[in-house]
Design a protein around this motif. Structure first.
Motif, PDB file in Angstrom:
ATOM      1  N   PHE A   1       0.841  -1.197   0.000  1.00 31.46           N
ATOM      2  CA  PHE A   1       0.000   0.000   0.000  1.00 31.46           C
ATOM      3  C   PHE A   1       0.874   1.243   0.000  1.00 31.46           C
ATOM      4  CE2 PHE A   1      -2.932  -3.087   1.724  1.00 31.46           C
ATOM      5  CZ  PHE A   1      -4.125  -2.750   1.115  1.00 31.46           C
ATOM      6  N   ILE A   2       0.458   2.246  -0.774  1.00 29.71           N
ATOM      7  CA  ILE A   2       1.077   3.564  -0.728  1.00 29.71           C
ATOM      8  C   ILE A   2      -0.031   4.589  -0.534  1.00 29.71           C
ATOM      9  CG2 ILE A   2       3.028   2.925  -2.189  1.00 29.71           C
ATOM     10  CD1 ILE A   2       1.650   4.600  -4.447  1.00 29.71           C
ATOM     11  N   LEU A   3       0.376   5.797  -0.197  1.00 29.79           N
ATOM     12  CA  LEU A   3      -0.543   6.896   0.014  1.00 29.79           C
ATOM     13  C   LEU A   3      -0.192   8.003  -0.970  1.00 29.79           C
ATOM     14  CD1 LEU A   3      -2.715   8.078   1.981  1.00 29.79           C
ATOM     15  CD2 LEU A   3      -0.788   9.061   3.229  1.00 29.79           C
ATOM     16  N   ILE A   4      -1.173   8.487  -1.701  1.00 29.35           N
ATOM     17  CA  ILE A   4      -0.965   9.650  -2.565  1.00 29.35           C
ATOM     18  C   ILE A   4      -1.507  10.847  -1.809  1.00 29.35           C
ATOM     19  CG2 ILE A   4      -1.522  10.758  -4.745  1.00 29.35           C
ATOM     20  CD1 ILE A   4      -1.667   7.996  -6.019  1.00 29.35           C
ATOM     21  N   ARG A   5      -0.644  11.867  -1.638  1.00 30.67           N
ATOM     22  CA  ARG A   5      -0.990  13.000  -0.779  1.00 30.67           C
ATOM     23  C   ARG A   5      -1.148  14.313  -1.531  1.00 30.67           C
ATOM     24  NH1 ARG A   5       4.085  15.362  -0.154  1.00 30.67           N
ATOM     25  NH2 ARG A   5       5.791  13.872  -0.431  1.00 30.67           N
ATOM     26  N   GLY A   6      -0.834  14.330  -2.815  1.00 34.25           N
ATOM     27  CA  GLY A   6      -0.979  15.552  -3.594  1.00 34.25           C
ATOM     28  C   GLY A   6      -0.463  15.357  -5.007  1.00 34.25           C
TER      29      GLY A   6
END
Length: 79
Positions: free
Chosen positions: A36-41
């Motif tokens: 899992f990764i997180l896209i923040r912008g």
């Protein structure tokens, strides 16, 4: 959270609304099995990600075409 279709403009709208985008990733730049990764912008150069497995992935931007082939599912998560 809300499941999102794999569509760049939908991802950008979710981020514009103040959400984070959680991505389940398949094999590729981020994992060999699953991760899992997180896209923040994002900006004109691509998406900003947080990758808990590799800081170097978090210190660069990723274009949609590179991410698209690796994302297995994604969700908008309100902040």
């Amino acid at each position: 959270g809300e499941e999102l279709p794999l569509d760049q403009s939908v991802m950008e709208r979710a981020l514009d609304a103040g959400n984070l985008v959680v991505c389940s990733m398949g094999p590729g730049d981020f994992t060999t099995d699953g991760h899992f990764i997180l896209i923040r912008g994002y900006d004109a150069n691509g998406f900003y990600v947080n990758d808990p497995n590799r800081n170097s992935n978090s210190s660069r931007q990723w274009d949609f075409d590179t991410l698209r082939g690796q994302i297995r599912n994604l969700w908008a998560l309100g902040r």
